[in-house]
Design a protein around this motif. Structure first.
Motif, PDB file in Angstrom:
ATOM      1  N   UNK A 220      41.616  32.523  -4.241  1.00  0.00           N
ATOM      2  CA  UNK A 220      42.775  31.724  -4.633  1.00  0.00           C
ATOM      3  C   UNK A 220      43.387  32.287  -5.921  1.00  0.00           C
ATOM      4  N   UNK A 221      44.711  32.308  -6.059  1.00  0.00           N
ATOM      5  CA  UNK A 221      45.720  31.788  -5.130  1.00  0.00           C
ATOM      6  C   UNK A 221      46.252  32.852  -4.168  1.00  0.00           C
ATOM      7  N   UNK A 222      45.518  33.931  -3.993  1.00  0.00           N
ATOM      8  CA  UNK A 222      45.999  35.017  -3.145  1.00  0.00           C
ATOM      9  C   UNK A 222      45.204  35.097  -1.844  1.00  0.00           C
ATOM     10  N   UNK A 223      44.827  33.934  -1.341  1.00  0.00           N
ATOM     11  CA  UNK A 223      43.947  33.896  -0.172  1.00  0.00           C
ATOM     12  C   UNK A 223      44.493  34.617   1.038  1.00  0.00           C
ATOM     13  N   UNK A 224      45.741  34.333   1.377  1.00  0.00           N
ATOM     14  CA  UNK A 224      46.300  34.918   2.600  1.00  0.00           C
ATOM     15  C   UNK A 224      46.446  36.439   2.477  1.00  0.00           C
ATOM     16  N   UNK A 225      46.954  36.876   1.342  1.00  0.00           N
ATOM     17  CA  UNK A 225      47.107  38.321   1.115  1.00  0.00           C
ATOM     18  C   UNK A 225      45.738  39.011   1.092  1.00  0.00           C
ATOM     19  N   UNK A 226      44.773  38.372   0.445  1.00  0.00           N
ATOM     20  CA  UNK A 226      43.421  38.942   0.383  1.00  0.00           C
ATOM     21  C   UNK A 226      42.821  39.053   1.780  1.00  0.00           C
ATOM     22  N   UNK A 227      43.011  38.004   2.566  1.00  0.00           N
ATOM     23  CA  UNK A 227      42.430  38.036   3.914  1.00  0.00           C
ATOM     24  C   UNK A 227      43.116  39.061   4.806  1.00  0.00           C
ATOM     25  N   UNK A 228      44.405  39.243   4.611  1.00  0.00           N
ATOM     26  CA  UNK A 228      45.096  40.316   5.347  1.00  0.00           C
ATOM     27  C   UNK A 228      44.502  41.674   4.974  1.00  0.00           C
ATOM     28  N   UNK A 229      44.297  41.871   3.692  1.00  0.00           N
ATOM     29  CA  UNK A 229      43.789  43.172   3.234  1.00  0.00           C
ATOM     30  C   UNK A 229      42.364  43.396   3.731  1.00  0.00           C
ATOM     31  N   UNK A 230      41.523  42.368   3.638  1.00  0.00           N
ATOM     32  CA  UNK A 230      40.146  42.578   4.099  1.00  0.00           C
ATOM     33  C   UNK A 230      40.087  42.766   5.617  1.00  0.00           C
ATOM     34  N   UNK A 231      40.998  42.118   6.339  1.00  0.00           N
ATOM     35  CA  UNK A 231      41.059  42.330   7.802  1.00  0.00           C
ATOM     36  C   UNK A 231      41.389  43.787   8.101  1.00  0.00           C
TER      37      UNK A 231
END
Lengths: 94, 296
Positions: B124-135
């Protein structure tokens, strides 16, 4: 989807697959015999590097944990914090 | 004797794998409160320079340094998104919750995305971006290592019917992402230079990789295929129709079902669809993405 549309789509898929397959064979062998065997010599696709799109550069991981990552030394050699302290001995002698 | 050796190995492994302190030294006590000095003295002899605890600590530290180094190398993009401090905290929390259970460090990040979804406080607060990158970074690893099967034979192509199932190469990974992380990661890696080797070096103190931040990652829905071609991993942007068609093929749906799926969310005029299907299949076949369904 109507029956005729389905038939059209299936035909399109088969034509595409055969065309792509010919392109692959062409790239791999440039063999006229292979192409004529398929009857597709006239539309071998021109496959270029750009088709693969963005090169992600980094080859990684396959050697991890296998001890084979370094080409010129054995990884640990001369770099351990324990060097000279006897911490690395595996025979229990030190 | 075998039983004793096995017991000793387990004892050593448990000691070596216990998490470090924040200062990256060995903990004085393990999780159960047992004194690590006493534990080390129980099975490691001191020498004239180091006591038992200090000798054990060397292995404990090197074990974790190797994990950290491997994880940092696998997720450079995530580190660039989160910043070094947050990334280091996430890495420690993840690895402590998900200790390595594989013979290969390659699998270290296999549970990261799931863990991150369950523990959003670390990104947080970059959860979505972080999850895109880790994917994307995990897909890269999977694509690099996954099998490549023989491409679809001509005999199968010429006998295709609406009910035929074909399959996608195991190394083709399909991603629907919410940020253009592909461009960001490529730019990051270009800046860092390509690395084809993973260091096995053990070092006295951990070398933290040079940190680069990503900035200006566009918020947009992208469809991506991460695939391997001649031993190199590529990121290929897909159209929406490509994504749903390939996804349906990957799910084992029949050819006609897959073609239907391609247009479920599409605005492509009907007249253009056969041409699109032909061109898409031709292109994917050129890349060797399509193969026969196998029982495994």
């Amino acid at each position: 989807m109507t029956k005729s549309m389905k038939a059209l789509m299936l035909g399109a898929a088969v034509t595409g697959l055969l065309g792509g397959s010919t392109g692959q064979l062409h790239a791999a062998t440039s063999s006229n015999a292979a192409l004529s065997a398929l009857g597709q010599s006239s539309f071998a696709s021109s496959f270029t590097a750009e088709d693969k799109d963005k090169h992600a550069c980094k080859g990684q991981n396959s050697c991890k944990g296998k001890g084979g990552c370094k080409s010129s030394d054995n990884g640990c050699k001369g770099k351990n914090s324990c060097k000279g302290k006897g911490g690395c001995a595996t025979d229990g002698s030190k | 004797m075998t039983g004793e050796l096995h017991q000793l190995q387990r004892r050593m492994a448990a000691a070596v794998m216990q998490p470090l302190t924040l200062d990256e030294t060995m903990r004085k006590r393990d999780r159960s409160g047992r004194d690590n000095h006493a534990e080390a003295a129980g099975f490691i002899r001191p020498n004239d320079r180091l006591d038992s605890f200090e000798r054990l600590e060397i292995y404990n530290r090197q074990y974790w340094f190797r994990l950290f180094s491997s994880f940092e190398e696998d997720f450079t993009g995530l580190q660039a998104v989160l910043g070094r401090k947050k990334f280091q905290a996430l890495m420690r929390a993840y690895l402590e919750s998900n200790p390595s259970t594989s013979f290969s460090l390659r699998n270290l990040g296999s549970r990261l995305l799931e863990w991150s979804c369950d523990n959003p406080q670390w990104t947080a607060p970059l959860g979505e971006l972080s999850q895109d990158m880790m994917s994307l970074e995990w897909a890269h690893i999977e694509s690099f290592d996954s099998a490549s099967r023989p491409v679809l034979p001509v005999e199968t192509m010429t006998s295709l019917s609406e009910e035929t199932q074909i399959s996608l190469q195991p190394h083709v990974r399909l991603l629907k992402l919410h940020h253009a992380v592909d461009n960001a990661l490529i730019a990051l890696r270009s800046d860092s230079g390509s690395s084809n080797s993973s260091s096995n070096s053990a070092t006295a103190s951990r070398i933290v990789r040079r940190f680069r931040a990503v900035s200006g990652v566009n918020h947009e829905t992208i469809y991506l295929a991460v695939h391997r071609y001649e031993d190199t991993v590529y990121y290929k942007r897909l159209r929406l129709e490509d994504f749903y068609l390939l996804q349906a093929i990957q799910e084992g749906r029949t050819l006609m079902d897959a073609i239907d799926a391609a247009f479920e969310f599409s605005v492509m005029p009907e007249a253009e669809r056969p041409g699109y299907v032909q061109s898409a299949f031709q292109h994917w076949m050129s890349l060797g993405w399509l193969c026969e369904v196998t029982s495994d």
